[in-house]
Design an enzyme around this catalytic site. Structure first.
Site, mmCIF file in Angstrom:
data_model
loop_
_atom_site.group_PDB
_atom_site.id
_atom_site.type_symbol
_atom_site.label_atom_id
_atom_site.label_comp_id
_atom_site.label_asym_id
_atom_site.label_seq_id
_atom_site.Cartn_x
_atom_site.Cartn_y
_atom_site.Cartn_z
ATOM 1 N N CYS A 1 0.825 -1.210 0.000
ATOM 2 C CA CYS A 1 0.000 0.000 0.000
ATOM 3 C C CYS A 1 0.859 1.260 0.000
ATOM 4 C CB CYS A 1 -0.865 0.044 1.248
ATOM 5 S SG CYS A 1 -1.810 -1.440 1.535
ATOM 6 N N ARG B 1 4.693 0.175 -6.538
ATOM 7 C CA ARG B 1 4.746 -0.676 -5.343
ATOM 8 C C ARG B 1 3.739 -1.822 -5.415
ATOM 9 N NH1 ARG B 1 6.666 2.489 -0.607
ATOM 10 N NH2 ARG B 1 5.308 1.238 0.688
ATOM 11 N N TRP C 1 -3.191 -2.551 -1.325
ATOM 12 C CA TRP C 1 -2.853 -3.922 -1.739
ATOM 13 C C TRP C 1 -3.545 -4.811 -0.718
ATOM 14 C CZ3 TRP C 1 -0.232 -8.283 0.048
ATOM 15 C CH2 TRP C 1 0.219 -9.180 -0.940
ATOM 16 N N ASN D 1 -1.260 1.872 6.076
ATOM 17 C CA ASN D 1 -0.465 0.733 5.595
ATOM 18 C C ASN D 1 -0.129 -0.116 6.818
ATOM 19 O OD1 ASN D 1 -0.389 2.046 3.188
ATOM 20 N ND2 ASN D 1 1.799 2.518 3.244
ATOM 21 N N GLY D 2 -0.157 -1.433 6.661
ATOM 22 C CA GLY D 2 0.212 -2.296 7.787
ATOM 23 C C GLY D 2 -0.959 -3.187 8.168
ATOM 24 N N GLU E 1 17.428 -17.236 -9.462
ATOM 25 C CA GLU E 1 17.026 -15.860 -9.774
ATOM 26 C C GLU E 1 16.410 -15.778 -11.180
ATOM 27 O OE1 GLU E 1 16.336 -13.206 -8.503
ATOM 28 O OE2 GLU E 1 16.703 -11.586 -9.911
ATOM 29 N N LYS F 1 12.580 -14.578 -12.065
ATOM 30 C CA LYS F 1 12.244 -13.492 -12.996
ATOM 31 C C LYS F 1 11.181 -13.950 -13.982
ATOM 32 C CE LYS F 1 13.548 -10.671 -11.310
ATOM 33 N NZ LYS F 1 14.363 -10.543 -10.175
ATOM 34 N N GLU G 1 7.703 -14.309 -12.157
ATOM 35 C CA GLU G 1 7.005 -13.130 -11.659
ATOM 36 C C GLU G 1 6.620 -12.155 -12.765
ATOM 37 O OE1 GLU G 1 9.300 -10.783 -8.899
ATOM 38 O OE2 GLU G 1 11.120 -11.001 -10.049
ATOM 39 N N HIS H 1 17.757 -36.269 -8.784
ATOM 40 C CA HIS H 1 17.009 -36.613 -7.568
ATOM 41 C C HIS H 1 15.544 -36.232 -7.689
ATOM 42 C CE1 HIS H 1 20.766 -37.685 -5.672
ATOM 43 N NE2 HIS H 1 21.270 -36.558 -6.155
ATOM 44 N N LYS I 1 6.334 -3.910 -4.727
ATOM 45 C CA LYS I 1 7.767 -3.614 -4.735
ATOM 46 C C LYS I 1 8.359 -3.718 -3.342
ATOM 47 C CE LYS I 1 11.636 -2.343 -6.556
ATOM 48 N NZ LYS I 1 12.328 -3.438 -7.267
#
Ligand code: F6R
Length: 607
Positions: A2, A27, A73, A99-100, A480, A484, A487, A503, A602
């Site tokens: 948020c 964000r 969010w 926010n929170g 990584e 990428k 997402e 395995h 973000k």
């Protein structure tokens, strides 16, 4: 997560508020809203992009000069107009953006409901508006302080009251709030990028502080009403850093900024004469670093993969024992910290809730806590004993790119600094420094292959699954690269240590499950080739990333991407670049929202 923007001044508040929200779009959010003090107060909320809110606000043109705005969010309650912020009290006088997470909201809600308050949303936030209403006796700041003393959980919040025409109250615990001080006006935001265009004079609130903003001035108190004196500081990065320039997306711009990001990470930090790194931010803990025996690296997401790289880098260059741990797991472990343990928190934003909680836990247990952070003045940067900034510049794209490469560079410098005081020779130090200094041009050379990588993306972007494999220094890069692709392009990708293939994951390999093999000609190359053979024997397609001039691979794999040769330890800073570009081009070709991928944020300021 948020975003909050608040404005009190002389100009119509709608302009800085909407512009600020647009700056915070990166964000991640699903709805937005605004409240401006007019008579009666102007209050609009919309679901979806800020554009929809902006159209409503321009159409209505509210004239008030004091207001708050929010991008939400969703955590408690689905994205809807009713759940979007700002929330209001029963009288329609208190407006609040938050926010929170309010952890004891059910208890508070029950109590408020039994004394007659009625609720309009499913959110935890709304209880705060009613709580402030119930405690208000003519002084808004006092009512906010008293309300927050009853709250368990985290908050960054901004509050307006119709009876206080010039005033905004903001507060923080766990979720960042920065004040911006201009001439005859004041701003507040959850992120400095929302106010950087208007002022470079900023003040960061600390946990459990409340600020009262009026046009051109501010005052700060603690929740228990003790005055706090704090001067404004000058913001480092200007508004230009958040323009997209000629690039179609911020992510692409940031991938192309990596040569400069590496130059900035190295600037002033190399001591050629002694073959060592100079890191001013660690000087205050030099003695503790000398005595350190054990390093624990904590972080999340891409920063966690930088942490995995750190394990290899520190083990190669120092005699420390190293553990890398997800911050979300570390914070709940029973920690048996050995003596002389150093904990290193890595974070681009410096605000990630789990990383912050992990470092606080480590501090409580007596460890020396260091930070590797990009955002200057962020909470993690302030709470660590010492640390190093990555100086990658503002990263707007939700997917981390340039900050990851900067993290790799600085981790190498940190490991070299400690290693040279132990058993790394001058020659080895000098060789590494030379390799580091070659990286910016080598990354430039790699970026020139963007066209070739786009062609590969065209060939492969229709596949639904991918396997990414690498060994040793390239194992974190496999993880990584897969992250990428997931997402940004929403393609399922498994990142694996190549040695683990047999395995389990090799069962997945068939012509519909291509593999990205990260195989520079380093100490693990021959073993990687065996893995590639095994995949080819099962009709799996392979794209290989290898070092320039390696002609042997062409006949073995379907496609090759070459990167220049450098020290084995530094190759990750090169091999990750084509993986970022591959994910980027796949995402664009699949029509994905590259800079704002669905469901992601973000800066993850809630657990
Ligand atoms: C992935 C990404 C996230 C972040 C993670 C940690 O591209 O950006 O996985 O790396 O949320 O964020 P910071 O580094 O800000 O602590």
């Amino acid at each position: 997560m948020c975003g909050i923007v608040a404005y009190t001044g002389k100009q119509p508040a709608r302009e800085p508020l909407v512009e600020g929200l647009k700056r915070l779009e990166y964000r991640g959010y699903d709805s937005s809203g605004i409240a401006i003090l007019t008579s009666p107060p102007y209050w609009v909320r919309t679901v979806g992009k800020v554009d929809a809110l902006e159209r409503r606000v321009w159409q209505d043109s509210p004239a008030g000069t004091v207001g708050i705005a929010h991008t939400r969010w969703a955590t408690h309650g689905k994205p809807s107009e009713a759940n979007a912020h700002p929330h209001i009290d029963c009288t329609g006088k208190v407006y609040l953006a938050h926010n929170g997470i309010i952890e004891n909201y059910l208890l508070l809600k029950k109590r408020l409901a039994s004394s007659g308050h009625s609720f309009r949303s499913e959110t935890d936030t709304e209880v705060l508006a009613h709580l402030i209403e119930s405690l208000y006796q003519g002084n808004l700041e006092a009512a906010v302080q008293r309300a927050l003393l009853q709250v368990q959980g985290t908050f960054g919040l901004a509050v307006l009251h119709a009876a206080h025409p010039d005033e905004i109250i903001v507060a923080r615990r766990g979720s960042p709030i920065v004040l911006g001080v201009g001439v005859g006006e004041c701003f507040a935001a959850s992120d400095a990028s929302a106010l950087a265009r208007h002022t470079d004079q900023v003040v960061y609130l600390e946990d459990n502080e409340v600020a009262r903003l009026e046009p051109g001035r501010f005052s700060i108190t603690t929740l228990d009403n003790r005055a706090v004196s704090r001067e404004a500081t000058t913001l480092e990065a200007g508004a230009g850093a958040i323009e997209r320039g000629p690039y179609e997306h911020f992510m692409l711009k940031e991938i192309f900024e990596q040569p400069e990001a590496v130059e900035n990470a190295l600037r002033g930090r190399i001591n050629h004469a002694e073959g060592v790194a100079k890191l001013g931010g660690l000087e205050s803990v030099e003695e503790r670093l000398q005595q350190a025996r054990h390093l624990i690296v904590v972080s999340c997401g891409t920063s966690y993969y930088a942490g995995l790289f750190a394990r290899y880098a520190f083990e190669t260059l120092t005699d420390l024992t190293v553990e890398t741990e997800l911050a979300s797991e570390f914070r709940y472990r029973k920690l048996n910290l050995r003596q002389n343990t150093v904990v290193l928190a890595i974070s681009q934003s410096g605000e990630t809730a789990d990383t912050l909680a992990a470092l606080r836990e480590a501090k409580r247990k007596g460890a020396t806590v260091l930070g590797l952070v990009n955002v200057v003045g962020s909470t993690i940067a302030r709470e660590t004993h010492a640390g190093v900034y990555s100086h990658a510049g503002i990263e707007v794209g939700v997917a981390s790119t340039k900050s990851f490469v900067s993290q790799i560079i600085i981790l190498t410098l940190m490991a070299l600094l400690i290693g040279r005081n132990r058993d790394i020779s001058y020659e080895e130090g000098a060789r590494l420094l030379e390799g580091l200094e070659n990286l910016p041009d080598q990354i430039r050379e790699t970026l020139q292959q963007s066209g070739h990588i786009r062609e590969l993306a065209q060939k492969y972007c229709g596949f639904s699954h991918f396997l990414y494999i690498g060994r040793k220094y390239q194992y974190p890069i496999a993880l990584e690269g897969a992250l990428k692709l997931k997402e940004i392009a929403y393609i399922h990708a498994e990142g694996y240590a190549a040695g683990e293939m047999k395995h389990g994951p090799i069962a997945l390999v068939d012509p519909a499950f291509p593999t990205m093999a990260i195989a520079p000609e380093d100490g693990s190359y021959e073993k990687m080739m065996s893995n590639v053979q095994e995949i080819r024997a099962r009709d799996g397609h392979v794209i290989a990333i290898t070092t320039a001039g390696n002609a042997k691979l062409e006949h073995l794999v379907d496609d090759v991407i070459e990167v220049p040769r450098n020290h084995d330890l530094l190759m990750p800073a090169l091999t990750v670049v084509p993986l970022q570009l591959f994910a980027y081009h796949c995402a664009v070709l699949r029509g994905c929202d590259v800079d704002k991928p669905r469901n992601l944020a973000k800066s993850v300021t809630v657990e």
